[in-house]
Design an enzyme around this catalytic site. Structure first.
Site, short mmCIF file in Angstrom:
data_model
loop_
_atom_site.label_atom_id
_atom_site.label_comp_id
_atom_site.label_asym_id
_atom_site.label_seq_id
_atom_site.Cartn_x
_atom_site.Cartn_y
_atom_site.Cartn_z
N ASP A 1 -4.04 0.80 3.59
CA ASP A 1 -3.66 -0.49 3.62
C ASP A 1 -2.60 -0.99 4.69
O ASP A 1 -2.56 -1.98 5.23
CB ASP A 1 -3.52 -1.14 2.23
CG ASP A 1 -4.66 -0.74 1.28
OD1 ASP A 1 -5.47 -0.55 1.60
OD2 ASP A 1 -4.22 -0.45 0.06
P1 ATP Z 1 -6.24 4.31 1.17
O1 ATP Z 1 -6.08 5.82 0.26
O2 ATP Z 1 -5.09 3.79 1.04
O3 ATP Z 1 -7.46 4.00 0.93
P2 ATP Z 1 -7.65 5.43 3.57
O4 ATP Z 1 -8.57 6.36 3.17
O5 ATP Z 1 -8.23 4.02 3.91
O6 ATP Z 1 -6.37 5.37 2.65
P3 ATP Z 1 -6.26 7.28 5.45
O7 ATP Z 1 -7.22 7.72 6.55
O8 ATP Z 1 -6.14 8.07 4.16
O9 ATP Z 1 -6.84 5.69 4.95
O10 ATP Z 1 -4.76 6.87 5.96
C1 ATP Z 1 -4.75 5.87 6.76
C2 ATP Z 1 -3.69 6.35 7.79
O11 ATP Z 1 -2.36 6.83 7.24
C3 ATP Z 1 -4.28 7.57 8.49
O12 ATP Z 1 -4.89 6.98 9.79
C4 ATP Z 1 -2.79 7.67 9.08
O13 ATP Z 1 -2.23 7.33 10.18
C5 ATP Z 1 -1.89 7.93 7.78
N1 ATP Z 1 -1.65 8.80 6.96
C6 ATP Z 1 -2.40 9.10 5.76
N2 ATP Z 1 -2.21 10.15 5.14
C7 ATP Z 1 -1.51 10.73 6.02
C8 ATP Z 1 -0.36 12.09 6.05
N3 ATP Z 1 -0.84 12.94 5.02
N4 ATP Z 1 0.30 12.44 6.98
C9 ATP Z 1 0.35 11.40 7.93
N5 ATP Z 1 -0.15 10.37 7.90
C10 ATP Z 1 -1.09 10.04 7.14
MG MG Z 2 -8.98 2.90 2.26
#
Ligand code: ATP
Ligand code: MG
Length: 317
Positions: free
Chosen positions: A258
């Protein structure tokens, strides 16, 4: 500057203190933390200096006021958050498994969050909006789907734009009206922000490049795929731009997607090139995971820039 609006659930999150802890037995909990994907998104956008407002509903209770005060303090427009006497603010209880997966016990639909509607305040907010962001998590009932539809139509009628973070799991697709709602939202989307496998929920193709091509052929201008620690990849009709994530200690992943989406959309609305928008968004996502609580890692633009000045990148996607 362009004004962003989102509509959907405000929640508090209460989490198990220990990894591997189960809700089948009593145990220590931490929280309440302000939460709800639309609230996280709007709070992060506001902290980056983007005019941003939320259409939502809370109960007249401490959980609701905790959220409203956080959003207000961070500069968000809270004029369209309705406080309902006699309803309780939505909640999410979460446990963390040893493999990193999360399990949630939600009370959203039956909470004040289920009472969201387009009243006079929401109409006023939309009348000044340039962009509407849709969260898939917020399409949980026909009433809230209608709120999203009005938000999209109003902003589009003003010449504005729409972004969409599907934020859903395959199991949710059987909710009444959800699949049709997702296709409707996608047909109006300018910026599509799936994470990993979410790209394929609404595409026929099974490989990334072809699924993205399908989305661009539907009239979407930009597809941004979030890839956790690997950062993110941006596609538009001119090509592909990959941007690596930043190395941090992950304390709590909830909310990263988000925060990422809020930052990307804010900088896209400012007309920044994908490289710049992705770098800020990856910075916000990385900072988001360094704190326990979905909104606790939200940083101001100055703090994100300070972090980026010395941050180490990981392997690109
Ligand atoms: P959510 O759990 O909020 O739904 P999501 O699955 O939509 O997350 P992710 O790809 O997990 O999205 O994370 C979004 C962004 O956050 C990634 O593209 C990255 O930039 C950053 N991010 C997430 N986890 C990490 C991490 N462990 N280390 C560094 N950056 C991270
Ligand atoms: Mg998500």
């Amino acid at each position: 500057m362009k004004k962003l609006v989102c509509a959907g659930e405000i929640l508090v999150e209460i989490m198990a203190e220990r990894i591997g802890q189960s809700f089948l037995a009593p145990g220590p909990l931490v929280g309440p933390f302000p939460s709800g994907a639309p609230a996280i998104f709007i709070d992060q956008a506001a902290r980056l200096g983007q005019p941003a407002g939320l259409i939502a509903a809370v109960g007249d209770d401490d959980f609701g006021h905790l959220n409203i005060e956080r959003l207000r303090a961070d500069g968000a427009d809270i004029s369209a958050i309705k406080v309902h006497r006699g309803a309780a603010t939505g909640t999410a209880f979460v446990t963390y498994e040893t493999d990193g997966s999360r399990h949630f016990v939600y009370n959203i639909k039956q909470s004040a969050a289920g009472l969201i509607e387009i009243g006079a305040e929401a109409r006023a907010l939309l009348a000044g909006a340039d962009h509407f962001h849709v969260m898939g998590t917020s399409l949980f009932s026909p009433e809230v789907i209608e709120v999203a539809r009005i938000g999209i139509e109003t902003v589009k009628a003003r010449g504005g734009t729409v972004s969409f973070d599907p934020n859903i799991r395959k199991e949710m697709l059987d909710l009444p009206g959800l699949r049709d709602a997702l296709h409707f939202v996608l047909s109006k989307t300018d910026v599509f922000l799936p994470s990993g496998p979410e790209l394929f929920i609404l595409a026929g193709a099974t490989d990334e490049e072809s699924a993205v091509r399908e989305m661009l052929d539907r009239g979407i201008s930009a597809v941004v795929i979030k890839k956790g620690v690997q950062g993110a990849v941006h596609y538009d009709k001119t090509g592909r731009t990959a941007s690596p994530g930043f190395v941090v200690d992950e304390i709590d992943p909830t909310g990263a997607g988000d925060c990422f989406a809020a930052a990307f959309v804010s900088f896209w609305l400012r007309g920044e090139v994908p490289e710049k928008a992705l770098r800020i968004a990856n910075g916000c996502g990385a900072l988001a995971v360094t704190r326990k609580g979905p909104m606790e890692g939200i940083a101001s633009l100055a703090a994100v820039e300070a972090f980026l000045a010395t941050a180490r990148t990981g392997a690109p996607a």
